[in-house]
Motif scaffolding. Structure first.
Motif, PDB file in Angstrom:
ATOM      1  N   GLN A 675       0.847  -1.197   0.000  1.00 40.83           N
ATOM      2  CA  GLN A 675       0.000   0.000   0.000  1.00 40.83           C
ATOM      3  C   GLN A 675       0.880   1.244   0.000  1.00 40.83           C
ATOM      4  N   SER A 676       0.457   2.231  -0.801  1.00 40.70           N
ATOM      5  CA  SER A 676       1.210   3.479  -0.872  1.00 40.70           C
ATOM      6  C   SER A 676       0.342   4.550  -1.514  1.00 40.70           C
ATOM      7  N   GLY A 677       0.231   5.697  -0.851  1.00 40.40           N
ATOM      8  CA  GLY A 677      -0.462   6.843  -1.434  1.00 40.40           C
ATOM      9  C   GLY A 677      -1.864   6.551  -1.909  1.00 40.40           C
ATOM     10  N   GLY A 678      -2.600   5.752  -1.176  1.00 38.07           N
ATOM     11  CA  GLY A 678      -3.962   5.422  -1.570  1.00 38.07           C
ATOM     12  C   GLY A 678      -4.067   4.292  -2.568  1.00 38.07           C
ATOM     13  N   GLN A 679      -2.940   3.783  -3.035  1.00 35.77           N
ATOM     14  CA  GLN A 679      -2.929   2.673  -3.991  1.00 35.77           C
ATOM     15  C   GLN A 679      -2.665   1.370  -3.242  1.00 35.77           C
ATOM     16  N   LYS A 691       4.837   2.395  -5.540  1.00 30.80           N
ATOM     17  CA  LYS A 691       5.600   3.624  -5.351  1.00 30.80           C
ATOM     18  C   LYS A 691       6.148   3.689  -3.922  1.00 30.80           C
ATOM     19  N   GLY A 692       7.455   3.738  -3.809  1.00 29.44           N
ATOM     20  CA  GLY A 692       8.105   3.888  -2.512  1.00 29.44           C
ATOM     21  C   GLY A 692       8.477   2.601  -1.822  1.00 29.44           C
ATOM     22  N   ASN A 715       7.528   8.207   0.013  1.00 35.73           N
ATOM     23  CA  ASN A 715       6.239   8.443   0.660  1.00 35.73           C
ATOM     24  C   ASN A 715       5.988   7.336   1.677  1.00 35.73           C
ATOM     25  N   ASN A 716       4.911   7.474   2.419  1.00 40.25           N
ATOM     26  CA  ASN A 716       4.552   6.460   3.400  1.00 40.25           C
ATOM     27  C   ASN A 716       4.065   5.209   2.674  1.00 40.25           C
ATOM     28  N   ALA A 717       4.651   4.057   3.006  1.00 38.26           N
ATOM     29  CA  ALA A 717       4.293   2.822   2.305  1.00 38.26           C
ATOM     30  C   ALA A 717       4.287   1.663   3.290  1.00 38.26           C
ATOM     31  N   GLU A 811       7.775   5.745   6.284  1.00 36.63           N
ATOM     32  CA  GLU A 811       7.811   6.781   5.253  1.00 36.63           C
ATOM     33  C   GLU A 811       9.242   7.193   4.951  1.00 36.63           C
TER      34      GLU A 811
END
Length: 837
Positions: A675-679, A691-692, A715-717, A811
């Motif tokens: 999970q990352s950035g809403g994905q 991402k990340g 980013n936060n992941a 993050e």
């Protein structure tokens, strides 16, 4: 008789105790063979000249095979590496969709690096090894043949030869010259996770196939086509006894007597040696407590001396490290035992340095090093690597049209047809009229991952989707083609629901893919608790529908309930990419004639009882449901009566048994999710990224038993072990005063907070920051972390309905490896992080 798991273990232990009293080694039990290729004085003089020019460092470099993730062409040049490989779960440049031209370019880079003499190097071509075990199975679009267990059922050595020839061409097109195949294991316990890699439980079939597959891959020894431009060199594996380990435990202990080891497990190596096999892979297993990688008796005295093998012995994935006193980067015991090329994977630089020092210190005789290098050079010269030039200039390089070529697919389709074994056909339901209303149910009909099994694109075969098999056909595809062509109607409905009542239902179901130790079983009872597929078949039968069951599996399993509910039952094994071959046999043609009859005959005995985990022909009190060699045809008119569905191999998990969450792959019904950035990405393959955050396969004790997670800091992941549908009641582990434990190895310390979490109804719960602890750990060493489960319960985690028993979030940049995640009962007081006080 009801046999409990504990009583079975007791009996096995008593057997083990008696086996350890076997007599000492007796070399006279083994036949004496001459090398398949007569000694060539000119070739040996050439090798002697090359060795005389090599430094000790260059010699040891030739003995090392590094893994593609951890090596560059520059490394090949600098360290004079003899070989490179890619593991089952890794890909060129971490790209599972790498093109043929990408592979050929990389082979060129490796070759040029190995031939570069600008800095004092000696021009010795590197060799590249790949596990092309049922076709060139690492490549998207390759022709994938049935796994060996299915090929064993065909009883067709000529077909095996053709598969070898075709596989060689699909390997050569990538510029690759060597395969780790064929597997000559004789699987004696069906709980073994590699049973599907075995042609048979009996050496008869394995021995008859060994020569044919090797000649298909290499060409015929002592003829003009041997190791010519149309062929690659092969590996017989795994020497010796891998299929006969105690309780079918992968990499475990084979406790057979020497005469039984020869009769059951070495028999197929005799025709392999006569066919001129050029490399043999040492096995992970032990023989009566001694690791094969460290057995001078079996590697040198037997294989090289008594049996006359003059090629080289290659190790298996870091297996030398399992010898007492050894590690990944140091094992003089294996060198002295006779291992020639070491599959060191990641720690190869340290291995080279340590081995050089051990030679200088007199621990390893230089003569042993020279023998290993001589054997490696002998194979490289024989296989033409010194003469063939750049991989991109070779005959088949970049011939992309050969990847999944129609003529290869035709061979694979024939292999599917001939591998199918008809176990039941009451009232002669089969063959079917294609001009019918046909319901196709079960989760295997349109499931290429299930159909192709392990060692397919990735190591375990998990997570592959239909687009990964361009030109391939699912079992449903084949059925739909046959039915539509005849004017019938084929409806795919995995759950068995329908709007129009069908004339017949075909239910395709079976094992999910696995590889090696991951696939080991404690019981051969299929779906012993859920009975999901049996209930599906029974539901269709209760509605007055005739049912044909097509069972996908890597071994015989106890499926009496499923067989009872079926009118016809077909063992389809793991058929590969050409699922259309199944429909060829199940259906008549448009004129009502039989297209292809069943030819397959069991190469493994089929169990009558769940307790028959060891069931092999010639066993005392042999009593199978279907005997070795059984297989109905359309000429047979046999009615199978109701079978007993009482499970006589019941065992209960002791209350103090740890709950395993992850050991390389997520256990049970859990899977990885990033999970990352809403994905959100569900990951069903050994590696993945978002991402990340990147996840790749790693090792702790054995291949693939760990994961490496890299946070870029973008980013936060988060990485979760979770399920989108499954929930489990884990509350007993709170009652048992358990701790969450896991092993961790810090590669790059976390720059910011790194949290361990669990899923809960309120969102994030118990964000326990373990960064301070991780920063205290020594880099690149394994440590164990344990957290009192009460830390999570007090923060709102509802263990009665767990949705994600393990989560890591950060993050900031970090790189860590994680292994062996579990709930450990009665570990609360010893936890690293406590919340119970």
């Amino acid at each position: 008789m009801k046999l409990t798991y504990s009583s079975f273990l007791l009996g096995s232990f008593m057997s083990f105790a008696s086996v350890n009293t076997v007599a000492k080694n007796d070399i006279t039990l083994w036949p004496t063979l001459e090398p398949a290729i007569k000694k060539n004085a000119e070739l040996e003089t050439r090798i002697t000249h090359l060795i005389s020019q090599m430094s000790l460092e260059q010699k040891v470099g030739q003995m090392v095979q590094a893994e593609i993730t951890w090596v560059t062409p520059q490394d090949v040049k600098k360290y004079h590496l003899g070989s490179v490989l890619n593991g089952g779960g890794t890909f060129l440049h971490n790209n599972r969709n790498a093109s043929v031209s990408d592979w050929v370019s990389f082979m060129d880079e490796l070759y040029l690096a190995s031939m570069d003499t600008s800095q004092g190097g000696l021009a010795i071509p590197v060799t590249y090894g790949i596990d092309a075990v049922h076709g060139n199975n690492k490549f998207i679009g390759a022709t994938l043949y049935p796994h060996n267990i299915g090929l064993g059922a065909t009883r067709n050595p000529d077909l095996i030869y053709k598969i070898g020839e075709a596989t060689a061409k699909e390997v050569l097109l990538a510029g690759i010259d060597w395969t780790f195949a064929p597997t000559l294991a004789v699987a004696r316990d069906d709980r073994w996770g590699r049973t599907y890699e075995s042609y048979s439980e009996d050496p008869e079939i394995v021995a008859s196939y060994a020569k044919e597959m090797i000649e298909g891959l290499q060409g015929k020894v002592n003829t003009a086509n041997f190791l010519d431009d149309d062929h690659i060199y092969s590996t017989a594996k795994h020497w010796v006894g891998d299929g006969g380990t105690y309780q079918g435990i992968d990499q475990g202990d084979n406790q057979e007597s020497e005469s039984d080891l020869i009769k059951n497990h070495a028999a197929a190596y005799l025709p392999a040696l006569k066919a001129g096999v050029q490399s043999i892979m040492a096995s992970h297993n032990m023989w009566n407590g001694l690791r094969l990688h460290g057995s001078k008796y079996l590697l040198t005295d037997v294989l090289k001396t008594r049996l006359g093998f003059d090629g080289f012995i290659v190790g298996d994935w870091n297996s030398h490290s399992k010898i007492p006193g050894c590690s990944n980067d140091s094992c003089p015991q294996a060198v002295n035992a006779g291992l020639d090329m070491f599959m060191v994977v990641e720690d190869w630089k340290a291995f080279i340095g340590n081995t050089v020092d051990q030679v200088k210190d007199g621990i390893i005789p230089v003569e042993r090093i020279d023998d290993a290098v001589r054997r490696i050079l002998r194979v490289k010269i024989r296989s033409g690597l010194f003469d063939k030039g750049l991989p991109s200039t070779r005959k088949y390089a970049n011939q992309k049209q050969l990847l999944g070529a129609p003529e290869h697919k035709a061979i694979a389709r024939q292999a599917v047809r001939e591998s199918l074994v008809l176990l039941k056909n009451n009232n002669n339901l089969l063959p079917l009229n294609p001009n019918s209303e046909v319901l196709i149910a079960g989760d295997g009909a349109e499931n290429m991952s299930k159909q192709t099994g392990g060692w397919t694109i990735n190591w375990t075969g998990e997570g592959n989707i239909k687009s990964d098999f361009p030109g391939g056909t699912s079992i449903f595809d084949g059925i739909k083609q046959a039915v539509n062509k005849a004017g019938g109607n084929a409806v795919l409905s995995p759950d068995g629901s329908f709007d129009v009542k069908p004339d017949v239902a075909i239910v395709v179901f079976g094992e999910n893919p696995y590889a090696e130790w991951i696939g080991d079983l404690k019981s051969i009872a299929y779906q012993a608790h859920s009975h999901r597929d049996a209930k599906l078949i029974e539901s269709l039968k209760s509605q007055g529908i005739k049912v044909v069951s097509v069972f996908l599996s890597g071994r015989p399993l106890w499926v009496n309930r499923e067989i009872n509910a079926s009118d016809s039952f077909v063992a389809a094994w793991l058929p590969g990419s050409e699922g259309v071959g199944v429909a060829d046999v199940l259906f008549k043609d448009n004129e009502g004639n039989i297209q292809f009859d069943f030819k397959g005959k069991l190469s493994f005995s089929w169990p009558k009882y769940a307790s028959q985990v060891v069931l092999n022909r010639y066993d005392e009190n042999y009593d199978p449901l279907f005997a070795y060699g059984f297989g109905l045809t359309y000429k047979d008119n046999v009615m199978l009566n109701k079978l007993s569905t009482k499970n006589d191999f019941i065992f209960e998990t002791p209350v103090n048994t740890p709950y395993q969450i992850m050991q390389g792959r997520a256990k049970g019904d859990w899977n990885y999710q990033l999970q990352s950035g809403g994905q959100t990405k569900d990951i069903h393959t050994p590696s993945g990224n978002i991402k990340g955050l990147t996840m790749i396969e790693a090792d702790k004790n054995i291949q693939g038993d760990a994961k490496e997670f890299t946070w870029s800091g973008a980013n936060n992941a988060s990485v979760l072990i979770t399920s989108s549908w499954y929930r489990e009641d884990l509350s007993q582990y709170l009652i048992n005063k358990s701790a969450l434990t896991f092993d961790v190895r810090v590669e790059t310390p976390p720059r910011n907070e790194l949290y361990v979490q669990m899923g809960c109804a309120k969102g994030k719960c118990a964000e326990l920051n373990i960064s301070p602890m991780l920063k205290e750990f020594k880099l690149n060493t394994w440590n164990t972390v344990s957290i009192d489960l009460l830390c999570f319960a007090k923060s709102g985690v509802e263990f009665e309905r767990s949705s994600a028993p393990f989560v890591l979030t950060s993050e900031g940049a970090a790189k860590i490896r994680v292994a062996n995640i579990q709930f450990e009962p009665n570990a609360q007081k010893m936890a690293t992080l406590k919340c119970s006080e």
